[in-house]
Design an enzyme around this catalytic site. Structure first.
Site, PDB file in Angstrom:
ATOM      1  N   LYS A 186       0.870  -1.178   0.000  1.00  0.00           N
ATOM      2  CA  LYS A 186       0.000   0.000   0.000  1.00  0.00           C
ATOM      3  C   LYS A 186       0.903   1.222   0.000  1.00  0.00           C
ATOM      4  O   LYS A 186       1.489   1.591   1.016  1.00  0.00           O
ATOM      5  CB  LYS A 186      -0.914   0.040   1.225  1.00  0.00           C
ATOM      6  CG  LYS A 186      -2.051   1.044   1.017  1.00  0.00           C
ATOM      7  CD  LYS A 186      -2.400   1.859   2.249  1.00  0.00           C
ATOM      8  CE  LYS A 186      -1.617   3.095   2.498  1.00  0.00           C
ATOM      9  NZ  LYS A 186      -1.699   4.201   1.540  1.00  0.00           N
ATOM     10  N   GLU A 261       9.441   1.129  10.967  1.00  0.00           N
ATOM     11  CA  GLU A 261      10.491   2.117  10.692  1.00  0.00           C
ATOM     12  C   GLU A 261       9.826   3.474  10.809  1.00  0.00           C
ATOM     13  O   GLU A 261       9.088   3.879   9.909  1.00  0.00           O
ATOM     14  CB  GLU A 261      11.054   1.919   9.280  1.00  0.00           C
ATOM     15  CG  GLU A 261      11.781   0.611   9.059  1.00  0.00           C
ATOM     16  CD  GLU A 261      13.168   0.586   9.673  1.00  0.00           C
ATOM     17  OE1 GLU A 261      13.643   1.638  10.139  1.00  0.00           O
ATOM     18  OE2 GLU A 261      13.765  -0.502   9.702  1.00  0.00           O
ATOM     19  N   CYS A 295      13.637  10.836   7.280  1.00  0.00           N
ATOM     20  CA  CYS A 295      13.550  10.417   8.684  1.00  0.00           C
ATOM     21  C   CYS A 295      14.884  10.563   9.391  1.00  0.00           C
ATOM     22  O   CYS A 295      14.929  10.668  10.610  1.00  0.00           O
ATOM     23  CB  CYS A 295      13.077   8.966   8.746  1.00  0.00           C
ATOM     24  SG  CYS A 295      14.068   7.877   7.711  1.00  0.00           S
ATOM     25  N   GLU A 393       9.542  16.465  14.330  1.00  0.00           N
ATOM     26  CA  GLU A 393      10.189  16.466  13.014  1.00  0.00           C
ATOM     27  C   GLU A 393       9.681  17.690  12.249  1.00  0.00           C
ATOM     28  O   GLU A 393       8.477  17.811  12.021  1.00  0.00           O
ATOM     29  CB  GLU A 393       9.783  15.215  12.225  1.00  0.00           C
ATOM     30  CG  GLU A 393      10.316  13.916  12.761  1.00  0.00           C
ATOM     31  CD  GLU A 393       9.911  12.737  11.868  1.00  0.00           C
ATOM     32  OE1 GLU A 393       8.736  12.333  11.891  1.00  0.00           O
ATOM     33  OE2 GLU A 393      10.778  12.222  11.142  1.00  0.00           O
TER      34      GLU A 393
HETATM   35  P1  NAP Z   1       2.420   8.426   7.545  1.00  0.00           P
HETATM   36  O1  NAP Z   1       1.419   9.505   7.471  1.00  0.00           O
HETATM   37  O2  NAP Z   1       2.543   7.666   8.813  1.00  0.00           O
HETATM   38  O3  NAP Z   1       2.072   7.444   6.331  1.00  0.00           O
HETATM   39  C1  NAP Z   1       2.880   6.338   6.017  1.00  0.00           C
HETATM   40  C2  NAP Z   1       2.013   5.286   5.332  1.00  0.00           C
HETATM   41  O4  NAP Z   1       1.013   4.854   6.244  1.00  0.00           O
HETATM   42  C3  NAP Z   1       1.258   5.827   4.110  1.00  0.00           C
HETATM   43  O5  NAP Z   1       1.113   4.796   3.181  1.00  0.00           O
HETATM   44  C4  NAP Z   1      -0.083   6.199   4.712  1.00  0.00           C
HETATM   45  O6  NAP Z   1      -1.127   6.197   3.782  1.00  0.00           O
HETATM   46  C5  NAP Z   1      -0.274   5.081   5.710  1.00  0.00           C
HETATM   47  N1  NAP Z   1      -1.188   5.429   6.785  1.00  0.00           N
HETATM   48  C6  NAP Z   1      -1.530   6.653   7.237  1.00  0.00           C
HETATM   49  N2  NAP Z   1      -2.416   6.536   8.261  1.00  0.00           N
HETATM   50  C7  NAP Z   1      -2.624   5.206   8.429  1.00  0.00           C
HETATM   51  C8  NAP Z   1      -3.435   4.441   9.324  1.00  0.00           C
HETATM   52  N3  NAP Z   1      -4.183   5.020  10.250  1.00  0.00           N
HETATM   53  N4  NAP Z   1      -3.402   3.102   9.217  1.00  0.00           N
HETATM   54  C9  NAP Z   1      -2.631   2.494   8.297  1.00  0.00           C
HETATM   55  N5  NAP Z   1      -1.844   3.159   7.419  1.00  0.00           N
HETATM   56  C10 NAP Z   1      -1.838   4.496   7.495  1.00  0.00           C
HETATM   57  O7  NAP Z   1       3.884   8.952   7.196  1.00  0.00           O
HETATM   58  P2  NAP Z   1       4.337   9.801   5.939  1.00  0.00           P
HETATM   59  O8  NAP Z   1       3.927  11.196   6.176  1.00  0.00           O
HETATM   60  O9  NAP Z   1       3.930   9.142   4.673  1.00  0.00           O
HETATM   61  O10 NAP Z   1       5.918   9.643   6.020  1.00  0.00           O
HETATM   62  C11 NAP Z   1       6.712  10.458   6.796  1.00  0.00           C
HETATM   63  C12 NAP Z   1       7.072   9.770   8.105  1.00  0.00           C
HETATM   64  O11 NAP Z   1       7.742   8.547   7.815  1.00  0.00           O
HETATM   65  C13 NAP Z   1       8.037  10.587   8.931  1.00  0.00           C
HETATM   66  O12 NAP Z   1       7.699  10.491  10.284  1.00  0.00           O
HETATM   67  C14 NAP Z   1       9.385   9.910   8.639  1.00  0.00           C
HETATM   68  O13 NAP Z   1      10.336  10.120   9.652  1.00  0.00           O
HETATM   69  C15 NAP Z   1       8.963   8.475   8.540  1.00  0.00           C
HETATM   70  N6  NAP Z   1       9.945   7.676   7.787  1.00  0.00           N
HETATM   71  C16 NAP Z   1      10.691   6.754   8.462  1.00  0.00           C
HETATM   72  C17 NAP Z   1      11.656   6.016   7.781  1.00  0.00           C
HETATM   73  C18 NAP Z   1      12.504   4.990   8.499  1.00  0.00           C
HETATM   74  O14 NAP Z   1      13.171   4.215   7.828  1.00  0.00           O
HETATM   75  N7  NAP Z   1      12.506   4.962   9.826  1.00  0.00           N
HETATM   76  C19 NAP Z   1      11.835   6.202   6.404  1.00  0.00           C
HETATM   77  C20 NAP Z   1      11.053   7.156   5.746  1.00  0.00           C
HETATM   78  C21 NAP Z   1      10.099   7.873   6.457  1.00  0.00           C
HETATM   79  P3  NAP Z   1      -1.708   7.577   3.180  1.00  0.00           P
HETATM   80  O15 NAP Z   1      -0.582   8.191   2.452  1.00  0.00           O
HETATM   81  O16 NAP Z   1      -2.798   7.114   2.311  1.00  0.00           O
HETATM   82  O17 NAP Z   1      -2.149   8.397   4.353  1.00  0.00           O
END
Ligand code: NAP
Length: 489
Positions: A186, A261, A295, A393
């Site tokens: 997804k 992650e 991240c 962040e």
């Molecule tokens: P996010 O809002 O948590 O979304 C990540 C994924 O989860 C997307 O596919 C999103 O779908 C989905 N999602 C959102 N709400 C959900 C829910 N309630 N249940 C299940 N899935 C859900 O994060 P983001 O804004 O895309 O990414 C940025 C974050 O990722 C930052 O905090 C960054 O630090 C972290 N990150 C961590 C790493 C690592 O390796 N540790 C790497 C990259 C990024 P939708 O887009 O459809 O909402």
């Protein structure tokens, strides 16, 4: 549709984007769509089928049906598929990178870099899959033989973020497929196009139907199906800490394997014995990569008081020369923020810091450049702990500078966060390098190195940055069950 789509794409028809389920290109059963806009221009790029529970269920069933055949292939056969897919990614890197830059705003040069990085996870795990060794264990009686074999866990689901749409996907799919698992991805709603173009390559590589499925759309419905369907044995999530925590609760009902992650808040420490040019170059790379939306971005830059002024001068000189603009312009280094919310958060963090006494040394404003969500590369000083920028962040091109006077002080400050993903230190003193690296509570340490992520090393966080490791030989473990066989002769 808008004129960004005048670019020719051979992998995707942007006028008719479809999801990839069981080797077929499908629309949503509800016949609904969501609209993608280019953050550099706000122009509409494409309408994407809004997949939901039905599509997720079909995808999981397809992965389940494909599992027996895929898991029984030899590791060598699966490696051949993965290497073919890697080659196809590299052959199509311009198109994949263009789609990525258009959908989430990464500067084109960096998008090319991400395609290569993403492709490398496939080749690394193609090889690592050949080394999934079992064990024999000395028995406690002469008529017994004890073995451990490793088998794929089954159907897996990958939920990925928009900031590294391809690399975060292959960092999961590479080990999953190499181990013999099948699965469902997804992608983030902001960045489904590069994932769907990748699916086209999965098809071209001849990977059997159902082994890889890609469903974008209604986040909650897709996620509910993933967590409630007992066929899914493991979920790998990369995204924010808040969402990660809700998934832990959801996984409990079926005790589904889960790896997380999550977010980070990286300290970047410059000691007085550091090579200041190298440190300034490193801070630039760490802070401003992907316009500050990674991240492992440096969130807090600590500089020893004896070199603070000199470091700040060299750093700002470099920041001033960063070129901001449309992510598709190959000479641009800083693209837009991903969307309006992303831009608003950066504005809020800078405003909050200024109200609490911070001083802007460089940048500090929205950059009026066409219609996009641009913010000037920014450096701020006089930062204090009560500012949002210190604990959340920022996910934007803002570098806060701090001064410190002793190793003990900076170690305490650097560790003062709920996160534990990445930390950086610059020093030429070997003893200090080892001692401080060992004292920092983070999963990844960049020691005189601003870009530590590579496929062959484990990547992941401590504390609220999640658990599990991706990359390296560690990254395939979560996709394997260890089965103990006790044989009585
Ligand atoms: P996010 O809002 O948590 O979304 C990540 C994924 O989860 C997307 O596919 C999103 O779908 C989905 N999602 C959102 N709400 C959900 C829910 N309630 N249940 C299940 N899935 C859900 O994060 P983001 O804004 O895309 O990414 C940025 C974050 O990722 C930052 O905090 C960054 O630090 C972290 N990150 C961590 C790493 C690592 O390796 N540790 C790497 C990259 C990024 P939708 O887009 O459809 O909402």
């Amino acid at each position: 549709m808008a004129n960004t789509t005048t670019k020719d794409f051979s992998l995707l028809d942007l006028e008719e984007v479809k999801l990839f389920v069981n080797g077929s290109w499908v629309t949503a059963s509800t016949d609904t769509f969501f609209t993608l806009k280019n953050p550099s221009t706000k122009e509409v790029i494409a309408n994407v089928p809004r997949g939901g529970r039905d599509e997720a269920k079909n995808a999981i069933e397809a992965a389940n049906a494909a599992f027996p055949q895929w898991s029984k292939l030899t590791a060598n056969d699966r490696a051949d598929y993965l290497l073919r897919l890697r080659d196809l990614m590299l052959e199509n890197e311009e198109e994949l990178a263009t789609l990525m830059s258009m959908e989430m705003g990464k500067a084109f040069g960096e998008s090319i870099g991400e395609v290569k990085y993403a492709a490398n996870f496939l080749s690394w795990y193609a090889e690592e899959g050949r080394r999934v060794y079992g064990e024999t264990i000395p028995a406690s009686s002469p008529n017994k033989r004890l073995f451990v074999i490793k088998q794929p866990v089954g159907v897996v689901a990958a939920i990925t973020p928009w900031n590294f749409p391809l690399a975060m996907m292959t960092r999961k799919l590479g080990p999953a497929l190499a181990a013999g698992c099948t699965g469902v991805v997804k992608p983030a709603s902001q960045s489904p196009l590069s994932a769907l173009a990748f699916a086209k390559l999965v098809e071209k590589a001849g990977i059997p139907n159902g082994v890889v499925n890609i469903v974008a759309g209604k986040t909650q419905e897709i996620s509910d199906e993933i967590f409630e369907n007992p066929v899914v044995k493991k979920v790998s999530f990369t995204g924010s800490t808040d969402v990660g925590k809700t998934l832990v609760e959801k996984s409990a009902k079926q005790l589904k394997k889960l790896s997380l992650e999550l977010g980070g808040h990286a300290p970047f420490i410059v000691f007085e014995d550091a090579d200041l040019d190298k440190a300034a170059e490193g801070a630039l790379a760490s802070k401003f990569r992907n316009a500050g939306q990674t991240c492992i971005c440096a969130n807090r830059i600590y500089v020893h008081e004896n070199v603070k002024e000199e470091f700040a001068t060299r750093f700002i000189e470099k920041v001033r020369h960063l070129k901001v603009g449309d992510s598709l312009d190959p000479s641009v280094q800083i693209g837009p923020l991903v969307n309006e919310d992303g831009l608003n958060k950066v504005v809020e963090h800078v405003k909050d810091a200024q109200l609490k006494g911070a001083v802007v040394l460089e940048g500090g404003h929205i950059k009026e450049d066409g219609d996009g969500y641009f913010f000037e590369p920014t450096v701020i000083d006089n930062v204090s702990k009560d500012m949002f920028i210190m604990s959340e962040e920022t996910f934007g091109p803002v570098a806060p500078l701090f001064t410190f006077s002793s190793d003990e002080e900076v170690i305490i400050e650097a560790n003062d966060t709920e996160y534990g993903l990445a930390a950086y230190l610059y020093t030429s003193n070997l003893e200090r390098a080892v001692r401080v690296s060992e004292s920092l509570n983070f999963g990844v340490i960049g020691l005189n190195d601003a870009v530590p992520g590579v496929p062959q090393a484990p990547f992941g966080g401590m504390n609220q940055s999640g658990y599990g490791r991706e990359g390296g030989h560690q990254g395939i473990k979560d996709y394997l069950e260890e089965k103990f066989i006790s044989l009585s002769l």
